[in-house]
Structure formats: C-alpha cells, structure tokens
Motif scaffolding. Structure first.
Motif, PDB file in Angstrom:
ATOM      1  N   SER A   1      73.496  61.047  64.702  1.00 36.84           N
ATOM      2  CA  SER A   1      72.384  60.655  65.573  1.00 36.84           C
ATOM      3  C   SER A   1      71.793  59.305  65.186  1.00 36.84           C
ATOM      4  CB  SER A   1      71.275  61.704  65.509  1.00 36.84           C
ATOM      5  OG  SER A   1      70.621  61.616  64.252  1.00 36.84           O
TER       6      SER A   1
ATOM      7  N   ILE B   1      72.944  65.280  62.624  1.00 39.70           N
ATOM      8  CA  ILE B   1      71.976  64.319  62.059  1.00 39.70           C
ATOM      9  C   ILE B   1      72.699  63.008  61.731  1.00 39.70           C
ATOM     10  CG2 ILE B   1      70.496  63.831  60.064  1.00 39.70           C
ATOM     11  CD1 ILE B   1      70.100  66.913  59.889  1.00 39.70           C
TER      12      ILE B   1
ATOM     13  N   PHE C   1      61.343  66.626  59.228  1.00 40.37           N
ATOM     14  CA  PHE C   1      61.996  67.564  60.153  1.00 40.37           C
ATOM     15  C   PHE C   1      61.082  68.760  60.418  1.00 40.37           C
ATOM     16  CE2 PHE C   1      62.527  70.447  56.701  1.00 40.37           C
ATOM     17  CZ  PHE C   1      62.505  69.597  55.612  1.00 40.37           C
TER      18      PHE C   1
ATOM     19  N   TRP D   1      66.675  71.573  60.987  1.00 33.95           N
ATOM     20  CA  TRP D   1      67.060  70.180  60.741  1.00 33.95           C
ATOM     21  C   TRP D   1      67.029  69.356  62.025  1.00 33.95           C
ATOM     22  CZ3 TRP D   1      66.074  69.394  56.045  1.00 33.95           C
ATOM     23  CH2 TRP D   1      66.298  70.398  55.106  1.00 33.95           C
TER      24      TRP D   1
END
Ligand code: GLA
Length: 730
Positions: free
Chosen positions: A468, A465, A369, A382
């Motif tokens: 995703s 996250i 990241f 992030w």
C-alpha cells in the motif's frame, strides 16, 4: 578435506583452520566423543581409560568388563535409560511405555556443502565452503535412529550440529531431543552465560563449574531477556587474548535449555537444545523430527578470537537478503520522540528535521493502526488509523520520500488485543485454554502461529501494508512471554508440540514475507532484545538490542551481546536526556559513540534540539557513515570489562590492520588521578600507527603492550573516540 574417517580404527576427525574435533566408534559400536580443541594429531581416546566405577552399570554386551560403562564414557549423543545417569541428549517413549534408547553406530556419509534443515534457520554455505558429515546411530532394540549432522566450516573455525530423529515401523513419543551433546574429558572450566531482564539483556556472568548440573534456559516461548541461548566454556585462565574457550550458540528463537554437568569423575557434559519441559513430539511410523542447529566454535587464543568466529559466521552465513552487506540506513524512530501521541503533521515534522541532519529513514513506531491510542487495544487490526494519518500510509510515505528519506514501519504481528476486530472475529486464534482465563502480558494475547490460517491471515495483512505504500523497513516486535499453551488444532496428546510448532509457524511466515519483499530491511525486536538470537538473524539482519537507550547501561548490554552477535546486528539509537528509562544524563557525544557501535539511529524529537546539538548530530552521522564499513565488518575487540571496571571501551580493527577506531567512555570521573592508559588489541605490532586527529605516533606493539593514553575525563560518562591509521613499519 575437513572430514577424515579411518574405517580401521573407527576414528573420525573434523578439522577446521585451527581446531580438531574427534569421535571414535568403539568395539561396541558406541560413538565416543574424544576431543575438541587445537590440533593434536593423535587419537585422543588414550585419555578415556576408566576403572570399575561403582554404581555405574555395564551394558550387557560388554560381558564382565566392569570398567566399561556408559555412565563414565564421553559420548557423542547420550541416551536416557541405559545406565548413563548424566543428563541425556535424547529420550523417547516406546509404544510399550518403556523409555530406553541405546544408540549404536550404523553408518555415515560425507558430502560437499552444508546440510540445511527443512523449516528451520541454519548456517548456509556454498558447496566449496563447507563439508557435511552424517552419522547414523540406531537403537539396538527398536528401529529408532538418530542422524547426527556436522557442518564443517573450515575457514570460519566453526562446526555446526543438528540431529534428525527417525522412527521406524513403530510410533514413538519423543520427549527430549537436544541439538548438542558435548562431553569433555575434564572439568577444569569456567562457564559464561548471559542473563538479564527487560531493559537489561545479556549480562555476562562467569562462574567456576560446580559439581552437579547448572543451567541457563528459557521457558518463555522466546529465547528471552532473562537468559540467552548461548554459552561459553573457558579455561579458568582464559582472557580476551589468551586461553582455551568453546562457544555454543543455538540457532533458535523459542524456549531452550542449556545444561552443564560436572560429573562424579570431574568430566563435563554440555547439553543444548529445545527445552524438554515444553516439548514432546509424536513420531508416527516412518517419520522424522529435526532439531534446531547449534553453532560451535573453539579458540585457543581467548575470547576475542571466539567472538570473531561467531561474528563472521553469523554475519556471512546466517544473515541473508539484500541488507546482509548493504549499508544500513541511519534511521530516526518515532517511539521515544512521541510515543502514541502523533498525527501526520508531527511525523512529517520529525522527518523534515531529521532529513536536515543527514538521517536516511523515518520509522513510524507503534500506534498507527486500528484503535491504538495506548498499549491495550488494536493489535491484530493492521489497518491504518485514518484519524491520525489521513491519506493513509501511502500519503505519509510519499511526504517522507519527498524529503529524500525512506519510510519504515513498526508491526507486532504475533499478537492480538482482546479489544480488536480480529479478536472479535476469531477469538479461537488466540492462544488460550478453553475454560481458563488466559494470562495477559502488556494487556495482550498471542495468536496461535502454529495454525496455517493464522499465518495466511498475517501474510496477507502484512503484504497489503507493504504493497500500500513505499515501505523500506519493518520493525517486527513481540512484546510478551508466552504461556497458557493450547491450540484448538492439536489433539490432547499433541499439545506439547505447540511451543515448537509456534516457532516453526513464525519462521515459515518470516520466510514467505522476506522472500516476497526482499528489498525491505527487517529488524527484529521483542521489547528490545528479548529474542536476540541467530534464529531471528536468519530473517532479520538486525535486532533492536534493548529498550534501554541509556548510554551507560547500553554499553554493558552491547558488551554482553558482542560475545556472540556481530555489531551490524545490534540496533542502537541515540535518545534524549534525561534518559527515559533511567533519568540519567549523559553527553550527546557519549550517546553517539555508544549508538554507533551498532546499526545506528536516533530516537528523539529533533524539534527539541538546540542548534549546537543539531550540528553535533550532523557530525555524528557524517562520522558514522564514514566508519560504517569498519564498524560493521571489522574485527571487534572488547578492551575493558564494564561489569567490573570503571570504563567501557571497545575497538574496531580493519581486516588488513590498517585502520583502528577506539570508542568508549570512562564511567565515573575522579580528580587527581594519573591519566589512564588503555591497552589496544589486534594491531600489527610492527607497524606505526598515527592518531588521525593529533598526528601523534606509536608502534602497534607499544599500543598493545603499553596502551594509548586516554584524555583526562571531565564529568561522568566521559566519551572518547580515537581514530588510528597505519602509517608504515616501525
Ligand atoms: C517495544 C519496543 C519498543 C517500542 C514499543 C512500542 O517495547 O521494544 O522499541 O517499539 O514496543 O510499543
């Protein structure tokens, strides 16, 4: 019924399968603690008779009875300032500045089921699995009350405790509020605590109690590598199989203090709870403060039984979620394989090689990241680094899924690097004192998790996250100790609340995330096992046990960890040799055996393995999957003491005693020694056991009394694994 109250005599008894806990409300309303141990079926207050002990004062209401002193009596929850000069459990400052509290019995109530504690992790149970007792004590001169709660888990041989402190019509400052105060009428005890350092956690140390106060604590904001929030008191003759012992384990993940006082009359007091140096809480009028919970258990059959009690209650009544009992995937972690030096191709290659070996999941560790090419930047940002991972996490997760594997990810949400977009946007979110330069740890600062907006930011960032890509696992890391305590949101008088508010913020965030993403396996971590505690296990059913993956060192770390924490909770990986922490070379077999005593995985680059090593790993994984149930749910026995002996051996025995797995290693090999016998434990002594590989048979009694012969070792750190099966009766 596990809770028995005799209103006439004031005797209160809590009973579990093998133990009895007694309190007594005396004629002055003082709640005395009079017994914790095996069944006695007698009011044990006969043991607490005192004479006039000089310089131990007497409460006004006892008149001229100079033998009655709060300084000598065994108390259930000791107060400060009333003539008990031992360590207090609770201390408040009243509006007039005085700091005295004299708590006396007011009432009690009993209900089915186990109490819960708002905002804090605690043992949970069904209505028919536990009973709760609440005893209210009230100060004789103010409206301050303490509600002592007891959760009685009969089958588990466990009693939990927590305390709620309530103010009345006046505000007070709470300066100390222990979760546990346990007075024992004698002082003939050893105590075992678990000390260590980064890469060397939970080293057991057993010492005779000495007159005065001894302590094991953490002021690091986490429970720490240096001391664990668990302690054992045991009779000097106590062994794994015999003797009396009491264990206490705090369900908390921040600074804590465990103190033991061996007093002038050679009695013992154990206090455990929040560290008072980093704590003070403003109790406004008619408000309450809840302490964290302590789990208590007592065994008269030695330390193995005590550990079994803790393993069971933590595994079945602390750990939660879809992975509580589900088989944990065998994972491969990228950290020791490539550290920060990777791109999509390298990671997919590791996954492909690992999939061929039978590994179930690839975990991408640090570095994916922000601008994170070393450990000095990027924390807080992030967002995937598309330079390293073009196509993002979604693309990578799909490539890994296509190999038939799951995908997991590392995060360190509580932190911020000064070199990050997050810090540039919200410098005030970092814990630091205006006008002072903050102390850095691993070049990084902490986010003020007590603030709701910080929690919300992290909740959103992590949710994004997780939405995703198809992510099955999160490793939640935390890589520094905390200092420079200060929150922009708290008034000066409230700054000492921050250490506890930080932990409450962390728990609230973890609660939201684990509820929102129940299919994710959450693994805790803090530079390895710097926050290995029952508090974290409430959210994460496993915790990376140590950054030291050297099999020899690990066997000692896992030995210490096993006194309280179940084997399924212990994240444990096979890494390469020479080992990256010690340079030591151990065989792949020994590394496999050690890592299998936990939630198993690999942390190496499979590309560097020989064909022969790959074959051995395939076999290790096959064996682990075969034995996983026995390892994670069987009874665990420590068979040697690796701190003092030349070997580390342990075993797993199934509940019905029919299956046994013995594992371990002989450390140093010497020529011309007699072949050693290892005494086993927990078997059916009337049964015949067969060695599944060689077909040899012995009675359970012979294996426990005489032992099993270990193979003659060749080379140091010589790994041994033996499977036994019950064949019939002897
Ligand atoms: C900590 C963890 C390691 C690894 C590194 C990454 O030290 O314990 O396992 O994740 O951080 O920076």
């Amino acid at each position: 019924m596990a809770i028995h109250i005799d209103k006439t005599t004031g005797l209160i008894r809590l009973t579990t399968k093998n133990t009895e806990y007694q309190m007594k409300i005396d004629d002055h309303g003082v709640l005395q603690h009079i017994w914790y141990g095996g069944f006695v079926n007698t009011d044990m207050s006969y043991l607490t008779k005192y004479g006039d002990v000089g310089f131990s004062g007497n409460p006004y209401d006892v008149g001229d009875d100079r033998s009655y002193s709060l300084d000598t009596l065994p108390l259930e929850y000791a107060c400060a300032g009333t003539g008990d000069y031992r360590i207090p459990a609770v201390c408040v400052t009243h509006a007039d500045g005085s700091r005295v509290l004299d708590l006396r019995y007011e009432d009690c109530r009993v209900y089915a089921g186990k109490y819960s504690i708002p905002g804090l992790p605690a043992v949970y149970a069904e209505e028919d699995e536990a009973q709760t007792l609440e005893i209210t004590l009230k100060d004789i001169a103010s409206e301050v009350r303490a509600v002592l709660r007891y959760g009685v888990m009969e089958t588990e041989d466990v009693i939990t405790r927590n305390v709620k402190i309530c103010s009345g019509s006046g505000a007070v400052m709470l300066n100390r509020a222990a979760s546990l105060c346990l007075d024992l009428p004698d002082g003939d005890w050893d105590w075992i605590h678990f000390h260590g350092r980064h890469m060397c956690e939970r080293m057991p140390e057993r010492r005779r109690l000495l007159h005065g106060i001894q302590e094991s604590s953490s002021m690091r904001g986490t429970t720490s590598h240096q001391q664990n929030c668990s302690v054992i008191l045991c009779s000097p003759d106590c062994t794994e199989e015999r003797g009396r012992c009491i264990g206490a384990c705090l369900v908390y993940s921040g600074s804590f203090q465990t103190q033991l006082e061996y007093d002038q009359l050679e009695q013992t007091r154990l206090i455990m709870g929040l560290h008072p140096e980093l704590f003070a809480w403003r109790l406004e009028t008619h408000s309450e403060f809840e302490t964290p919970e302590v789990i208590l258990s007592c065994s008269e059959k030695g330390l193995a039984q005590l550990s079994h009690n803790f393993h069971r209650v933590i595994r079945e009544h602390i750990c939660r979620g879809n992975y509580q009992y589900a088989e944990r995937p065998v994972l491969i972690n990228s950290w020791e394989a490539v550290y920060f030096d990777f791109d999509t191709d390298k990671i997919v290659k590791i996954a492909r090689d690992a999939a061929e070996l039978g590994v179930d999941m690839l975990v991408l560790d640090d570095g994916w990241f922000g601008e994170r090419d070393d450990d000095c930047s990027g924390l807080g940002d992030w967002f995937v680094n598309e330079k390293k991972l073009p196509g993002g996490l979604g693309g990578l997760a799909e490539s890994i899924k296509a190999l038939g594997m799951k995908f997991g990810l590392w995060l360190e949400p509580e932190m911020v690097s000064e070199n990050s977009d997050l810090y540039r946007a919200h410098p005030d979110w970092a814990i630091r004192i205006p006008g002072r330069r903050p102390t850095r740890g691993r070049c990084q600062l902490l986010l003020d998790l007590s603030r709701r907006e910080v929690q919300d930011y992290l909740f959103d960032a992590i949710s994004k996250i997780l939405s995703s890509a198809d992510i099955s696992y999160i490793k939640w890391d935390m890589n520094r100790s905390i200092c420079d305590w200060y929150s922009e949101e708290l008034e000066p008088a409230g700054q000492r609340e921050l250490p506890h508010r930080y932990v409450l913020g962390l728990y609230s965030l973890l609660e939201r995330l684990t509820r929102e993403f129940p299919d994710v396996l959450w693994e805790g971590c803090s530079g390895g096992g710097g926050r290995f505690d029952a508090g974290m296990l409430y959210y994460c059913p496993q915790i990376w046990c140590s950054d030291d993956t050297d099999a020899y060192e690990r066997s000692k770390i896992q030995y210490g960890t096993s006194f309280f924490y179940p084997i399924s909770a212990v994240g444990s990986h096979v890494s390469t040799v020479p080992n990256h922490q010690t340079g030591r070379v151990t065989s792949l077999k020994t590394r496999g055996i050690t890592a299998m005593a936990g939630s198993f995985g690999y942390e190496l680059n499979p590309d560097a393995l020989t064909a022969w090593e790959k074959e051995e790993i395939r076999e290790q994984i096959r064996r682990f999957k075969n034995d996983r149930q026995l390892i994670h749910n069987g009874n665990y026995y420590r068979l040697t003491d690796p701190m003092t002996q030349n070997a580390s051996f342990w075993s797993f025995v199934s509940e019905d005693l029919s299956e046994v797995l013995v594992q371990g290693m002989i450390f140093r090999t010497e020529p011309n020694r007699k072949q050693a016998a290892l005494r086993l434990a927990g078997l059916d002594e009337n049964a015949v056991y067969v060695n599944k590989e060689t077909g040899e048979t012995w009675s359970g009694s012979a294996l426990m009394r005489g032992g099993i012969l270990l193979p003659r070792p060749w080379g140091d750190y010589f790994g041994v694994e033996i499977h036994l099966e019950k064949e019939g009766n002897a």
